[in-house]
Design an enzyme around this catalytic site. Structure first.
Site, short mmCIF file in Angstrom:
data_model
loop_
_atom_site.label_atom_id
_atom_site.label_comp_id
_atom_site.label_asym_id
_atom_site.label_seq_id
_atom_site.Cartn_x
_atom_site.Cartn_y
_atom_site.Cartn_z
N SER A 44 0.67 -1.25 -0.02
CA SER A 44 0.00 -0.09 0.11
C SER A 44 0.87 1.23 -0.18
O SER A 44 2.06 1.14 0.52
CB SER A 44 -0.90 -0.03 1.44
OG SER A 44 -1.40 1.09 1.58
N TYR A 72 -1.04 -0.86 11.03
CA TYR A 72 -1.35 -1.48 9.66
C TYR A 72 -0.29 -1.49 8.47
O TYR A 72 0.29 -2.12 7.80
CB TYR A 72 -2.58 -0.98 9.22
CG TYR A 72 -2.95 -1.30 7.67
CD1 TYR A 72 -3.13 -2.38 6.83
CD2 TYR A 72 -2.71 -0.06 6.75
CE1 TYR A 72 -3.52 -2.55 5.68
CE2 TYR A 72 -2.96 -0.28 5.51
CZ TYR A 72 -3.32 -1.37 5.04
OH TYR A 72 -3.55 -1.56 3.57
N LYS A 100 2.55 -3.83 6.26
CA LYS A 100 2.86 -4.11 4.86
C LYS A 100 4.18 -3.88 4.52
O LYS A 100 4.60 -4.69 3.74
CB LYS A 100 1.90 -2.65 4.28
CG LYS A 100 0.56 -3.15 4.16
CD LYS A 100 0.04 -4.13 3.43
CE LYS A 100 -1.33 -4.65 3.11
NZ LYS A 100 -1.87 -5.94 2.67
C1 UD1 Z 1 -6.96 5.59 3.84
C2 UD1 Z 1 -5.85 4.96 5.01
C3 UD1 Z 1 -4.80 4.23 4.27
C4 UD1 Z 1 -5.42 2.96 3.40
C5 UD1 Z 1 -6.32 3.38 2.59
C6 UD1 Z 1 -6.92 2.14 1.89
C7 UD1 Z 1 -5.95 6.45 6.87
C8 UD1 Z 1 -5.36 7.48 7.73
N1 UD1 Z 1 -5.36 5.95 5.86
O1 UD1 Z 1 -6.31 6.42 2.96
O2 UD1 Z 1 -3.97 3.52 5.35
O3 UD1 Z 1 -4.49 2.17 2.84
O4 UD1 Z 1 -7.26 4.12 3.20
O5 UD1 Z 1 -7.95 2.81 0.91
O6 UD1 Z 1 -7.02 6.05 7.23
N2 UD1 Z 1 -12.00 11.73 3.95
C9 UD1 Z 1 -12.99 12.86 4.39
N3 UD1 Z 1 -14.30 12.27 4.82
C10 UD1 Z 1 -14.46 10.93 5.20
C11 UD1 Z 1 -13.44 9.99 4.71
C12 UD1 Z 1 -12.52 10.66 3.87
O7 UD1 Z 1 -12.84 13.96 4.18
O8 UD1 Z 1 -15.49 10.54 5.82
C13 UD1 Z 1 -11.06 12.54 3.04
C14 UD1 Z 1 -9.71 12.26 3.68
O9 UD1 Z 1 -9.45 13.02 4.83
C15 UD1 Z 1 -8.82 11.96 2.51
C16 UD1 Z 1 -9.60 11.27 1.53
O10 UD1 Z 1 -11.18 11.67 1.87
O11 UD1 Z 1 -8.38 13.20 2.15
C17 UD1 Z 1 -9.41 10.01 1.17
O12 UD1 Z 1 -9.44 9.24 2.63
P1 UD1 Z 1 -9.68 7.61 2.47
O13 UD1 Z 1 -10.44 7.07 1.39
O14 UD1 Z 1 -10.01 7.36 4.01
O15 UD1 Z 1 -8.28 7.11 2.17
P2 UD1 Z 1 -6.99 7.62 2.60
O16 UD1 Z 1 -6.77 8.45 3.83
O17 UD1 Z 1 -5.99 8.21 1.61
#
Ligand code: UD1
Length: 335
Positions: free
Chosen positions: A126, A150, A154
């Protein structure tokens, strides 16, 4: 006996799409899954999509006896290892659960592979191993370092595999570092259905659009990005699955190890995603700005050129495709 690919975690979100892609490319696929975060229903759906019976055994990869039996009973030429726990928050709360399960699974698999002379491995890693990236887009040579257990499982699994490659020069391993896999199969038959409430952006947006949740919280709009919200490299699950088929072809023809990013190389902000989702699906996604989520970075995007050079693979699907397919699957799931 026809030689096949063992797919660990093959009933999960990524696994089910990889299974379809491999079967369509002519591989014989053996799935093992303990259904910790998936359901056997998906097997029937894979069969409907591919028109091919699917071989699957309920098994924990950490169970040496069962794993050995499987390697004895079927002819396995290569392995794609996707099985593992993946909830970041849970890994912080219960780190040993993650270290025990994810590391033991990789170790056991390598052990049994070596015992049976199976020397081709694709590992699901990842982009989380890059931690807070120093350079974006991130090349495979970037410094690694994780912000949660996690991620460490990896990175540690990667290291184990690299060490095995050093000790066994005829071994071949491809470590695929995924960026943000989203979307679903265009048939609407398979997609992401986590057994726990969604925390990732796409499943959350789908839940809000389907009326299962009131609103989306945007975690921060004060990042140094054009609209202030976090930017990620979203990659359609179908593109990601195709990347595994290309990696498998490469592994079968080469020895040694390669670390390869699987990303689109194009970043989108949270607001870009929401607006595109609303436009292409003609739905409303109410949202509110909240504070930043601990551990989040402003921008995370792949430098995808190594995959293109070595695997002749490139992401082809657009953000509207990801939004359309994710929504089609949500409609099936919630019907
Ligand atoms: C997350 C994990 C990462 C994992 C990946 C798997 C964390 C910190 N990181 O990545 O380790 O490999 O998922 O897919 O959890 N967002 C919102 N509101 C929400 C959810 C997300 O604003 O309810 C934003 C986040 O701040 C980010 C973006 O959407 O900017 C993507 O978030 P997310 O889908 O959770 O992925 P990652 O954080 O990149």
């Amino acid at each position: 006996m026809e030689k096949g690919v063992l797919l660990t975690g093959g009933a999960g979100f990524i696994g089910s799409h990889v299974a379809v892609a491999l079967i369509n490319a002519g591989y014989r696929v053996y799935i093992v899954d303990n259904y910790a975060n998936s359901s056997p229903d998906v097997l029937d759906r894979i069969e409907r999509i591919t028109g091919t019976p699917v071989y699957c055994t309920k098994m924990d990869v950490t169970d040496r006896v069962s794993l050995r039996n499987l390697f004895r009973c079927v002819s396995i030429e290569s392995v794609i290892h996707l099985a593992g726990f993946k909830a970041v928050g849970e890994s912080v709360a219960d780190p040993l659960k993650y270290y025990r399960n994810n590391l033991e699974a990789t170790m056991m698999l390598l052990d049994v592979m070596l015992e049976h002379g199976v020397k081709k491995l694709i590992f699901s890693s990842s982009a989380t191993v890059y931690g807070s990236p120093e350079v974006v887009p991130i090349p495979e040579t970037a410094r690694t370092g994780c912000t949660n257990p996690y991620g460490w499982t990896k990175l540690m699994s990667e290291q184990m595999i690299l060490d095995v490659c050093t000790a066994h020069p005829d071994f071949s391993a491809i470590l695929l570092r995924y960026f943000n896999p989203v979307g679903a199969h265009p048939s609407g038959l398979i997609g992401e259905s986590p057994s726990q409430p969604p925390t990732n952006l796409f499943p959350y947006i789908c839940s809000v659009a389907a009326g299962e949740k009131d609103k989306l919280l945007i975690f921060g709009n004060d990042y140094p990005t054009p609209d202030g919200t976090g930017i990620r490299d979203y990659i359609h699950i179908e593109d990601l699955a195709a990347g595994h088929v290309s990696a498998m072809q490469y592994a079968l023809e080469h020895t040694g190890s390669e670390i390869i990013n699987l990303g689109a190389g194009q970043g989108y902000s949270v607001l870009d995603v929401i607006h595109t989702f609303e436009r292409v699906n003609n739905v409303h996604v109410p949202y509110e700005i909240a504070s930043r989520r601990p551990g989040d970075v402003a921008v995370c995007c792949a430098a995808p050129d190594k995959a293109e050079r070595l695997l002749h693979w490139k992401a082809a699907r657009s953000l509207p495709d990801m939004c359309r397919d994710a929504w089609r699957w949500t409609m099936t799931r919630t019907r």
